[in-house]
Design a protein around this motif. Structure first.
Motif, PDB file in Angstrom:
ATOM      1  N   VAL A  10       0.559  -1.179  -0.089  1.00 43.98           N
ATOM      2  CA  VAL A  10      -0.267  -0.116   0.396  1.00 43.98           C
ATOM      3  C   VAL A  10       0.867   1.548   0.037  1.00 43.98           C
ATOM      4  N   PHE A  11       2.361   1.139   0.647  1.00 41.06           N
ATOM      5  CA  PHE A  11       2.512   2.302   0.643  1.00 41.06           C
ATOM      6  C   PHE A  11       3.448   2.807  -1.000  1.00 41.06           C
ATOM      7  N   GLU A  12       3.716   2.129  -1.667  1.00 43.11           N
ATOM      8  CA  GLU A  12       4.736   2.163  -2.479  1.00 43.11           C
ATOM      9  C   GLU A  12       3.396   2.296  -3.786  1.00 43.11           C
ATOM     10  N   ASN A  13       2.534   2.157  -3.203  1.00 38.79           N
ATOM     11  CA  ASN A  13       1.074   2.695  -4.669  1.00 38.79           C
ATOM     12  C   ASN A  13       0.979   3.448  -4.260  1.00 38.79           C
ATOM     13  N   ARG A  14       1.088   4.211  -2.276  1.00 38.93           N
ATOM     14  CA  ARG A  14       0.560   5.527  -2.507  1.00 38.93           C
ATOM     15  C   ARG A  14       1.732   6.448  -2.843  1.00 38.93           C
ATOM     16  N   ARG A  15       2.596   5.473  -3.192  1.00 37.17           N
ATOM     17  CA  ARG A  15       4.195   6.391  -2.875  1.00 37.17           C
ATOM     18  C   ARG A  15       4.095   6.380  -4.912  1.00 37.17           C
ATOM     19  N   LEU A  16       3.412   6.213  -5.730  1.00 32.66           N
ATOM     20  CA  LEU A  16       3.468   6.330  -6.582  1.00 32.66           C
ATOM     21  C   LEU A  16       2.311   6.685  -7.850  1.00 32.66           C
ATOM     22  N   SER A  17       1.337   6.930  -6.724  1.00 30.09           N
ATOM     23  CA  SER A  17       0.112   7.155  -7.314  1.00 30.09           C
ATOM     24  C   SER A  17      -1.103   7.842  -5.868  1.00 30.09           C
ATOM     25  N   SER A  18      -0.717   9.544  -5.566  1.00 28.74           N
ATOM     26  CA  SER A  18      -1.257   9.719  -4.646  1.00 28.74           C
ATOM     27  C   SER A  18      -2.924   9.708  -4.447  1.00 28.74           C
ATOM     28  N   ILE A  23      -6.472   3.477  -5.223  1.00 23.36           N
ATOM     29  CA  ILE A  23      -5.499   2.332  -4.373  1.00 23.36           C
ATOM     30  C   ILE A  23      -6.572   0.676  -3.756  1.00 23.36           C
ATOM     31  N   LEU A  24      -7.859   1.988  -3.959  1.00 26.03           N
ATOM     32  CA  LEU A  24      -9.033   1.198  -3.110  1.00 26.03           C
ATOM     33  C   LEU A  24      -9.281   0.341  -4.101  1.00 26.03           C
ATOM     34  N   LEU A  25      -9.232   0.793  -5.288  1.00 26.30           N
ATOM     35  CA  LEU A  25      -9.745  -0.175  -6.623  1.00 26.30           C
ATOM     36  C   LEU A  25      -9.024  -1.551  -7.022  1.00 26.30           C
ATOM     37  N   LYS A  26      -7.591  -0.806  -6.502  1.00 24.78           N
ATOM     38  CA  LYS A  26      -6.666  -1.962  -7.088  1.00 24.78           C
ATOM     39  C   LYS A  26      -6.789  -2.941  -5.655  1.00 24.78           C
ATOM     40  N   ILE A  27      -6.850  -2.631  -4.102  1.00 24.11           N
ATOM     41  CA  ILE A  27      -7.322  -3.547  -3.363  1.00 24.11           C
ATOM     42  C   ILE A  27      -8.884  -4.862  -3.444  1.00 24.11           C
ATOM     43  N   SER A  28      -9.925  -3.771  -3.922  1.00 28.64           N
ATOM     44  CA  SER A  28     -11.306  -4.303  -4.690  1.00 28.64           C
ATOM     45  C   SER A  28     -11.279  -5.171  -5.341  1.00 28.64           C
ATOM     46  N   HIS A  71      -1.494  -1.393 -13.328  1.00 26.29           N
ATOM     47  CA  HIS A  71      -1.902  -0.136 -13.165  1.00 26.29           C
ATOM     48  C   HIS A  71      -0.225   0.903 -13.505  1.00 26.29           C
ATOM     49  N   HIS A  72       1.066   0.307 -13.025  1.00 28.74           N
ATOM     50  CA  HIS A  72       1.831   1.001 -12.779  1.00 28.74           C
ATOM     51  C   HIS A  72       2.644   0.808 -13.538  1.00 28.74           C
ATOM     52  N   GLU A  73       2.764   0.449 -15.805  1.00 28.96           N
ATOM     53  CA  GLU A  73       3.901  -0.730 -16.150  1.00 28.96           C
ATOM     54  C   GLU A  73       4.869   0.185 -16.290  1.00 28.96           C
ATOM     55  N   LYS A  74       4.440   1.708 -16.465  1.00 38.28           N
ATOM     56  CA  LYS A  74       5.624   2.576 -17.426  1.00 38.28           C
ATOM     57  C   LYS A  74       6.807   3.140 -15.347  1.00 38.28           C
ATOM     58  N   LYS A  75       5.432   3.407 -14.543  1.00 39.59           N
ATOM     59  CA  LYS A  75       6.534   3.584 -13.415  1.00 39.59           C
ATOM     60  C   LYS A  75       7.186   3.270 -12.296  1.00 39.59           C
ATOM     61  N   ILE A  76       6.999   1.172 -12.746  1.00 39.85           N
ATOM     62  CA  ILE A  76       7.534   0.933 -12.050  1.00 39.85           C
ATOM     63  C   ILE A  76       9.024  -0.049 -12.421  1.00 39.85           C
ATOM     64  N   ILE A  77       9.185   0.660 -13.669  1.00 44.39           N
ATOM     65  CA  ILE A  77      10.246   0.365 -14.265  1.00 44.39           C
ATOM     66  C   ILE A  77      11.928   1.183 -14.123  1.00 44.39           C
ATOM     67  N   PRO A  78      12.213   1.213 -13.041  1.00 45.90           N
ATOM     68  CA  PRO A  78      12.870   2.358 -12.772  1.00 45.90           C
ATOM     69  C   PRO A  78      14.018   2.796 -13.116  1.00 45.90           C
ATOM     70  N   LYS A  79      13.940   4.003 -13.392  1.00 45.28           N
ATOM     71  CA  LYS A  79      15.930   4.543 -14.038  1.00 45.28           C
ATOM     72  C   LYS A  79      16.795   4.542 -13.068  1.00 45.28           C
ATOM     73  N   LEU A  80      17.346   3.932 -14.094  1.00 46.05           N
ATOM     74  CA  LEU A  80      18.392   3.553 -13.005  1.00 46.05           C
ATOM     75  C   LEU A  80      19.759   4.399 -14.225  1.00 46.05           C
ATOM     76  N   THR A  81      20.654   4.694 -12.702  1.00 44.95           N
ATOM     77  CA  THR A  81      21.953   5.840 -12.758  1.00 44.95           C
ATOM     78  C   THR A  81      23.145   4.875 -12.433  1.00 44.95           C
ATOM     79  N   GLU A  82      24.648   5.139 -13.040  1.00 46.01           N
ATOM     80  CA  GLU A  82      25.120   4.946 -12.288  1.00 46.01           C
ATOM     81  C   GLU A  82      25.927   4.886 -10.677  1.00 46.01           C
TER      82      GLU A  82
END
Length: 292
Positions: A10-18, A23-28, A71-82
């Motif tokens: 839930v915490f990470e979903n909240r961070r990805l979407s305010s 979040i309640l829809l996903k839980i349902s 739902h967060h397909e694009k957001k959860i591909i984490p941007k990587l750096t050196e």
């Protein structure tokens, strides 16, 4: 312990979407599909409601993670750096030493260590130099990042579900256990995504490096390359990360302050905030100096 695990998701979903409605829809949705846990199995002769109640939370967690990934397909591909791959490489070296791989007396262990060190050295070279990040370099480092995260994920999941008392104080043990499950919940979405990004390279019964499979591999290569930033980390930041994280890992190795896997995931979660705080302090220092 499923409660802190779910709270982590839930915490990470909240961070990805305010939006709490999302979040309640996903839980349902996850809750609805989780009732499949109560269906009798193919070879289940004597239906045990207690057994199905026990496995039901894991069905809910699995569907919750799956819905979140979709739902967060694009957001959860984490941007990587050196910096991120440097952090991961330092962590894998600590993991190898702490788990006792250096004491193993078989060729397979040494081959794995050798491969890991080669990958780590390449990430170190890029972090401590301004060598251009070519497409091949970004592909290489991105795949290496996914491999590391899967190794840590397998170790973390195994250790979490087989957690023994780490110290003699029950309060500390309970606190560590809650923290482990919460961190696992936070990272489950990314663990799932990294697994998908690696599984694309393996053959299956329906496709074994045929034309369609090679096309999918090229597409995944592009995803790996695009998620790795061409912006290069400052050598000072690399040195700061190396000294600070190595120091933390050394003290934990020596004094066993907390379980290895918990500390690694805690570092992954906290260190970006340390860099963010450093940037704020530098910016405020510059602003104050200009004002004076």
């Amino acid at each position: 312990m499923t409660i802190p695990l779910i709270l982590g998701i839930v915490f990470e979903n909240r961070r990805l979407s305010s939006d709490w409605k999302d979040i309640l829809l996903k839980i349902s949705i996850a809750l609805t599909f989780s009732f499949f846990a109560f269906l009798p199995g193919k070879n289940e002769r004597n239906y045990s409601f207690e057994h199905h109640i026990e496995i039901w939370p894991y069905f809910f967690i699995g569907f919750f993670v799956l819905v979140s990934v979709i739902h967060h397909e694009k957001k959860i591909i984490p941007k990587l750096t050196e910096g991120i791959t440097l952090l991961q490489s330092i962590s894998i070296i600590y993991w190898i030493v702490d788990i006792g791989f250096l004491n193993f007396k078989n060729v397979f262990a040494y081959v794995l260590i050798g491969i890991g060190l080669v990958f780590s050295i390449i990430s170190f070279i890029h972090a401590f130099s301004y060598i251009k990040l070519t497409r091949n370099a970004r592909l290489f480092l991105s795949i290496w990042s996914s491999i590391i995260m899967i190794i840590f994920a397998v170790d973390h999941i195994y250790r979490v579900f087989n957690f023994n008392h780490f110290v003699d104080h029950n309060i500390i043990n309970n606190g560590l256990n809650v923290l482990q499950y919460f961190l696992l919940g936070v990272s489950l979405i990314y663990i799932f995504q990294n697994a998908l990004m690696l599984l694309e390279y393996f053959p299956s019964k329906s496709r074994a490096y045929n034309k369609e499979h090679l096309k999918d591999i090229r597409k995944m290569n592009k995803t790996h390359i695009e998620r790795y930033s061409t912006n290069q980390i400052r050598i000072f930041d690399s040195l700061l990360a190396l000294l600070l994280i190595s120091g933390i890992y050394y003290w934990n190795y020596k004094y066993q302050i907390m379980p290895r896997h918990t500390l690694i995931w805690l570092i992954f979660w906290i260190f970006p905030f340390v860099i963010w705080l450093k940037e704020i302090i530098i910016e405020k220092t510059k602003t104050t100096a200009n004002t004076v």
